[in-house]
Design a protein around this motif. Structure first.
Motif, mmCIF file in Angstrom:
data_model
loop_
_atom_site.group_PDB
_atom_site.id
_atom_site.type_symbol
_atom_site.label_atom_id
_atom_site.label_comp_id
_atom_site.label_asym_id
_atom_site.label_seq_id
_atom_site.Cartn_x
_atom_site.Cartn_y
_atom_site.Cartn_z
ATOM 1 N N LEU A 109 0.760 -1.152 0.018
ATOM 2 C CA LEU A 109 0.123 0.169 0.003
ATOM 3 C C LEU A 109 0.789 1.344 0.008
ATOM 4 C CD1 LEU A 109 -2.934 1.209 0.151
ATOM 5 C CD2 LEU A 109 -2.878 1.013 2.621
ATOM 6 N N GLY A 110 1.121 1.807 -1.228
ATOM 7 C CA GLY A 110 1.977 3.181 -1.580
ATOM 8 C C GLY A 110 0.921 4.334 -1.350
ATOM 9 N N VAL A 111 1.403 5.203 -0.337
ATOM 10 C CA VAL A 111 0.529 6.343 0.036
ATOM 11 C C VAL A 111 1.362 7.776 -0.080
ATOM 12 C CG1 VAL A 111 -1.143 4.838 1.160
ATOM 13 C CG2 VAL A 111 0.485 6.152 2.304
ATOM 14 N N GLY A 112 0.587 8.720 -0.231
ATOM 15 C CA GLY A 112 1.221 10.103 -0.090
ATOM 16 C C GLY A 112 0.147 10.988 0.018
ATOM 17 N N PRO A 113 0.705 12.253 0.326
ATOM 18 C CA PRO A 113 -0.255 13.238 0.593
ATOM 19 C C PRO A 113 -0.770 14.030 -0.698
ATOM 20 C CG PRO A 113 1.818 14.012 0.934
ATOM 21 C CD PRO A 113 2.156 12.794 0.875
ATOM 22 N N GLY A 114 -0.306 13.692 -1.981
ATOM 23 C CA GLY A 114 -0.667 14.287 -3.233
ATOM 24 C C GLY A 114 -0.136 15.736 -3.243
ATOM 25 N N TRP A 115 -0.336 16.218 -4.643
ATOM 26 C CA TRP A 115 0.319 17.500 -4.697
ATOM 27 C C TRP A 115 -0.825 18.414 -5.671
ATOM 28 C CZ3 TRP A 115 0.675 18.603 -10.109
ATOM 29 C CH2 TRP A 115 0.406 17.426 -10.987
ATOM 30 N N GLY A 179 5.466 7.566 -0.468
ATOM 31 C CA GLY A 179 5.814 8.200 -1.701
ATOM 32 C C GLY A 179 6.149 9.713 -1.259
ATOM 33 N N GLY A 180 7.123 10.085 -2.035
ATOM 34 C CA GLY A 180 7.340 11.499 -1.634
ATOM 35 C C GLY A 180 8.888 11.947 -1.731
ATOM 36 N N HIS A 181 9.168 13.505 -2.109
ATOM 37 C CA HIS A 181 10.557 13.712 -2.211
ATOM 38 C C HIS A 181 10.745 14.889 -1.227
ATOM 39 C CE1 HIS A 181 9.745 11.517 -6.136
ATOM 40 N NE2 HIS A 181 10.972 10.980 -5.899
ATOM 41 N N SER A 182 10.064 15.199 -0.299
ATOM 42 C CA SER A 182 10.319 16.401 0.330
ATOM 43 C C SER A 182 10.803 15.842 1.881
ATOM 44 C CB SER A 182 8.765 17.154 0.816
ATOM 45 O OG SER A 182 8.035 16.250 1.591
ATOM 46 N N PRO A 183 11.347 16.698 2.688
ATOM 47 C CA PRO A 183 11.733 16.506 4.064
ATOM 48 C C PRO A 183 10.633 15.792 4.701
ATOM 49 C CG PRO A 183 12.678 18.509 3.590
ATOM 50 C CD PRO A 183 11.792 18.242 2.388
ATOM 51 N N ALA A 184 9.375 16.411 4.629
ATOM 52 C CA ALA A 184 8.408 15.724 5.480
ATOM 53 C C ALA A 184 7.937 14.203 4.951
ATOM 54 C CB ALA A 184 7.036 16.537 5.397
ATOM 55 N N ALA A 185 8.219 13.894 3.666
ATOM 56 C CA ALA A 185 7.913 12.582 3.170
ATOM 57 C C ALA A 185 9.082 11.797 3.724
ATOM 58 C CB ALA A 185 8.079 12.506 1.722
ATOM 59 N N TYR A 186 10.284 12.238 3.928
ATOM 60 C CA TYR A 186 11.301 11.295 4.131
ATOM 61 C C TYR A 186 11.147 10.972 5.637
ATOM 62 C CZ TYR A 186 13.431 13.325 0.032
ATOM 63 O OH TYR A 186 13.667 13.146 -1.489
ATOM 64 N N GLY A 211 18.196 12.585 1.633
ATOM 65 C CA GLY A 211 17.306 13.242 2.571
ATOM 66 C C GLY A 211 16.866 12.254 3.355
ATOM 67 N N LEU A 212 16.608 10.958 3.001
ATOM 68 C CA LEU A 212 16.302 9.892 3.866
ATOM 69 C C LEU A 212 17.265 9.748 4.952
ATOM 70 C CD1 LEU A 212 14.792 7.357 1.200
ATOM 71 C CD2 LEU A 212 13.416 8.374 3.159
ATOM 72 N N GLU A 213 18.530 9.477 4.700
ATOM 73 C CA GLU A 213 19.538 9.439 6.162
ATOM 74 C C GLU A 213 19.252 10.674 6.992
ATOM 75 O OE1 GLU A 213 24.354 8.818 5.942
ATOM 76 O OE2 GLU A 213 23.548 9.134 3.997
ATOM 77 N N LYS A 214 19.252 11.773 6.239
ATOM 78 C CA LYS A 214 19.131 12.862 7.091
ATOM 79 C C LYS A 214 17.866 12.762 8.023
ATOM 80 C CE LYS A 214 18.846 18.046 7.113
ATOM 81 N NZ LYS A 214 17.854 17.961 7.965
ATOM 82 N N ALA A 215 16.826 12.259 7.530
ATOM 83 C CA ALA A 215 15.517 12.154 8.413
ATOM 84 C C ALA A 215 15.724 11.065 9.447
ATOM 85 C CB ALA A 215 14.528 11.786 7.417
ATOM 86 N N ALA A 216 16.500 10.214 9.125
ATOM 87 C CA ALA A 216 16.672 8.943 10.078
ATOM 88 C C ALA A 216 17.494 9.469 11.197
ATOM 89 C CB ALA A 216 17.507 7.687 9.411
ATOM 90 N N ALA A 217 18.274 10.366 11.094
ATOM 91 C CA ALA A 217 19.009 10.947 11.964
ATOM 92 C C ALA A 217 18.344 11.723 13.066
ATOM 93 C CB ALA A 217 20.488 11.733 11.538
ATOM 94 N N GLU A 218 17.306 12.147 12.347
ATOM 95 C CA GLU A 218 16.470 13.321 13.334
ATOM 96 C C GLU A 218 15.018 12.730 13.810
ATOM 97 O OE1 GLU A 218 17.224 16.959 10.122
ATOM 98 O OE2 GLU A 218 15.264 15.762 10.031
#
Length: 281
Positions: A109-115, A179-186, A211-218
């Protein structure tokens, strides 16, 4: 690395006959997952002729996957991605659990907030709240799938003293792909997803991985989610090559998806699948 198919529900396979033919052919060729795009409506002002032109048929993602589940045996069924804020989370939780149960646990189940703001306003969802709704809907659905006595009290979802059966065949509910390419998505992928879904170029993929690596540290990742799986689709099929796929695999991607929508005909989509069936795994 798994090889998958994306976008056949957009333009290419708007009939049961075509859908069954391509899905069975993909399974015969060894593709391991089948993914859908998602739009409820499209702005009429968009230009015609693109992968998502306003008059192009887009078969509902879950209806399409239910049909594919019935005509295949092994291929995984992915939504890539479903626009979550546009759907009632209790209804979607029921639909997802039902599809997972009927398919023998094959749903991703792939999901995202849309655009697309025009689409969201047309279905009555304020675009500025889409991220918060996505997070809350995911938590509410997880409660319905996993809790003995489901209960959720939030800004957008509020329920108690209810049950939803059947539960998904997959323990803990279908695997959630963010899904997504924003800091919030990561951050959402790290905190709520079994995996992350991205599309674009290989250079863009490398940026997303940072971005995912940065999110994982936060933010903390719940232990129940395990390792974050990576799914990637080249937005431009002309960029697909053995070297490109090897580069993607070297970056740690778990699933590489072949994008069929620009083919626009069943014959062209089938030829594309046959041409890329032997890509490195």
């Amino acid at each position: 690395m798994e090889l998958g198919v994306h976008g056949v529900n957009i333009t290419v396979a708007a009939t049961g006959k075509d859908t069954a033919h391509l899905a069975r052919r993909a399974e015969q060729l060894g593709y391991q997952s089948w993914w859908t795009g998602d739009h409820v409506v499209m702005p009429a002002s968009l230009p015609q002729g693109g992968p998502n032109g306003p008059a192009d048929p887009i078969v509902d993602a879950l209806v399409h996957l239910s049909y594919v589940a019935a005509v295949t045996e092994r291929i995984k069924l992915g939504t890539g991605i479903l626009i979550l804020p546009q759907r009632n989370p209790l209804v979607l939780a029921k639909q997802a659990a039902s599809l997972d149960a009927l398919s023998g646990g094959r749903l991703l189940l792939g999901v995202g907030p849309g655009w697309q703001e025009a689409e969201m306003r047309a279905v009555g969802v304020p675009p500025e709240h889409r991220g918060a709704r996505t997070d809350e809907y995911l938590d509410a659905m997880t409660s319905l799938w996993t809790d003995e006595s489901p209960e959720f009290h939030g800004r957008y979802v509020d329920f108690a003293d209810v049950l939803s059966h059947p539960r998904p065949t997959t323990p803990g509910g279908p695997r959630i792909i963010i899904g997504g390419h924003s800091p919030a998505a990561y951050r959402r992928a790290v905190t709520r997803g079994h995996g992350w879904f991205g599309t674009g170029t290989v250079a863009g993929l490398e940026e997303s991985l940072r971005g995912l690596e940065k999110a994982a540290a936060e933010v903390d990742r719940p232990a129940r989610l395990g390792r974050l799986e990576l799914t990637f689709m080249h937005a431009d099929p002309t960029e697909i090559s053995v070297d490109a796929v090897r580069r993607v695999a070297d970056l740690g991607v778990d699933r590489y998806l072949v994008f069929t929508t620009p083919s626009r005909t069943v014959a062209a989509a089938e030829a594309l699948l046959e041409r890329h069936a032997d890509l490195p795994r």
